[in-house]
Design an enzyme around this catalytic site. Structure first.
Site, PDB file in Angstrom:
ATOM      1  N   GLU A 234      -0.542   8.623  -2.328  1.00  0.00           N
ATOM      2  CA  GLU A 234       0.222   7.493  -1.780  1.00  0.00           C
ATOM      3  C   GLU A 234       0.991   6.900  -2.935  1.00  0.00           C
ATOM      4  OE1 GLU A 234       1.474   4.013  -1.488  1.00  0.00           O
ATOM      5  OE2 GLU A 234      -0.571   3.315  -1.108  1.00  0.00           O
ATOM      6  N   CYS A 268       3.445  -1.445  -2.431  1.00  0.00           N
ATOM      7  CA  CYS A 268       4.243  -0.286  -2.032  1.00  0.00           C
ATOM      8  C   CYS A 268       4.827  -0.476  -0.642  1.00  0.00           C
ATOM      9  CB  CYS A 268       3.391   0.979  -2.074  1.00  0.00           C
ATOM     10  SG  CYS A 268       2.814   1.432  -3.711  1.00  0.00           S
TER      11      CYS A 268
END
Length: 465
Positions: A234, A268
């Protein structure tokens, strides 16, 4: 980078830690591997009891660990408390659902009749020791969303946490130990980035998961690929927040503020690029800018502070460079764009809104990991979709519209791991989480996440002769 707690609100080094040397690394890897057999012998009810115990301890420790996170990486204390509560919730969710998520499957023998099978079972079996390389921005949540499903599946875990959150890393090591998990099931490695390759190449490590930067992900993926080991990555994101003409503009603008500055803008999945239809652009920009300008910046240990410092001095420098580059090339900072006055200590930066951004500017392509928003004007649906996809990243996205046809188009064409309509992106234990393009691959959370580190085994039983 030293392994130390450095308070980003003051720049003061509070505590330093000696990195684990080769002998300690070997001891911990050996413990993790030795624990695999015991961990896999536990039934789901036992694992669930242990994970629920960890959740209860985390609830009891909430104020302590929240303060630790805030001092180590600067998130507002209220957000730190919420992060701890979210982690306990995720533990309980996996404790409740893991057995069903990993239950044996029994395909119909009619579907495989030509194979000669009397019966077939598909079983999810744990891989073994999983190495987790985790970042500082959500120092508890990023780890728990790996650890809870991995442990419930029967794996053991080794955590290499970011070097600026060592006390949080050690807390997690202690938490699972206090909860009663078998010795070696979950351990922290206090090591720098340079030690990751050696650990990952160790034959006792079965797989790895990383949340972090694109370069870090590329490096881990290359090493794991060379060793033929499973990885989940990720990585970065530059999520679009699209506002179409049918949207409820006030609600969208108010949510946009939270979506951009959550975790001091260091997320993020924070919305970063605000793509607004020309019919509502002026109204959105005014309300959004007013909301960003009203945010209180200061000591993150104070309950009324909404924006704390950036976690790293280098991180603030990166944000400053992106904003300065944009302004130098013609963008306008309609609010912010500098260090706040009166906060000379620590790594603070004002909530910032930029307009007039174009592809010549670095911020159009690079992830701004801080409280900086770019706002774009678009004329129609096609332009909105094209601009939303004009990024190397594809983690998540937000779309505000009440038009069903527009929803269908965005759902079909946005290149991302998630599309959130009329709300901001958030992670939840029941929903798969992950990205596309250079935002990584694989999924965390939900059934998809717990199965990532399982050997999906086909058991075929022939007909008796």
């Amino acid at each position: 980078m030293p392994i130390a707690t450095i308070n980003p609100a003051t720049g003061e080094t509070l505590k330093t830690f000696e990195a684990h040397g080769p002998k300690e690394i070997e001891r911990r890897i050996a413990l993790a591997r030795a624990a695999v057999d015991e961990q896999q012998s536990l039934d789901f009810d036992t694992r669930a009891r242990l994970l629920n115990r960890a959740a209860a301890l985390l609830d009891e420790d909430q104020e302590h660990i929240a303060r630790t996170m805030t001092i180590e990486m600067g998130k507002p204390i209220a957000a730190a408390r919420a992060e701890a509560a979210k982690c306990a919730k995720a533990m309980r969710w996996y404790a409740r659902h893991a057995a069903d998520l990993l239950a044996d499957e029994h395909p119909s023998t009619q579907d495989v009749d030509d194979s000669g099978a009397a019966r077939v079972t598909v079983r999810y079996r744990p891989l073994g020791v999983v190495l987790a390389v985790m970042p500082w921005n959500f120092p508890l949540w990023q780890v728990v969303r790996f650890a809870a499903p991995a442990l419930m599946a029967g794996n053991t875990g080794l955590l290499k946490h970011a070097s600026n959150v060592p006390q949080t890393a050690l807390y997690l090591d202690d938490l699972f130990h206090r909860a009663g998990w078998p010795r070696g099931c979950f351990q922290t490695l206090l090591v720098g980035a340079g030690a990751v390759e050696g650990v990952l190449r160790d034959p006792r490590i079965a797989a790895a998961t990383l949340t972090g930067s694109e370069p870090a992900g590329s490096s881990v993926a290359a090493i794991a690929g060379d060793e033929v080991k499973k990885t989940v990555l990720e990585l970065g994101g530059s999520d679009p927040f699209v506002v179409m003409s049918s949207a409820r503009v006030e609600q969208a603008a108010d949510t946009a503020v939270t979506a951009r500055v959550q975790n001091n803008g260091q997320s993020c999945i924070a919305a970063k690029r605000f793509i607004v239809h020309t019919d509502v652009y002026d109204a959105f920009l005014q309300r959004f800018t007013e909301g960003m300008s009203r945010l209180t910046v200061g000591d993150p240990l104070k309950d009324d502070v909404q924006i704390g410092p950036l976690a790293l001095e280098a991180g603030r420098s990166d944000v400053e460079e992106l904003v300065d580059d944009a302004v130098a090339h013609g963008a306008t900072a309609v609010c912010g764009g500098r260090r706040p006055s009166g906060l000379d200590r620590g790594w603070f930066y004002e909530p910032t809104v930029l307009t007039g951004v174009d592809p010549s500017m670095r911020i159009h392509r690079e992830e701004a990991f801080g409280p900086v928003a770019t706002v774009y004007r678009v004329a129609d649906l096609d332009e909105a979709v094209a601009l939303a996809n004009d990024t190397p990243f594809g983690l998540s996205s937000n779309v505000w519209t009440r038009d069903k046809d527009e929803m269908a188009r965005f759902a079909r064409d946005i290149e991302a791991g998630g599309v959130f309509f009329n709300g901001m992106t958030a992670s939840h234990p029941a929903l798969p989480f992950g990205g596309a393009k250079r935002s990584g691959y694989g999924r965390e959370l939900s059934a998809h996440g717990i199965r990532e580190f399982c050997n999906i085994t086909t058991l075929w039983y022939g007909k008796e002769q």
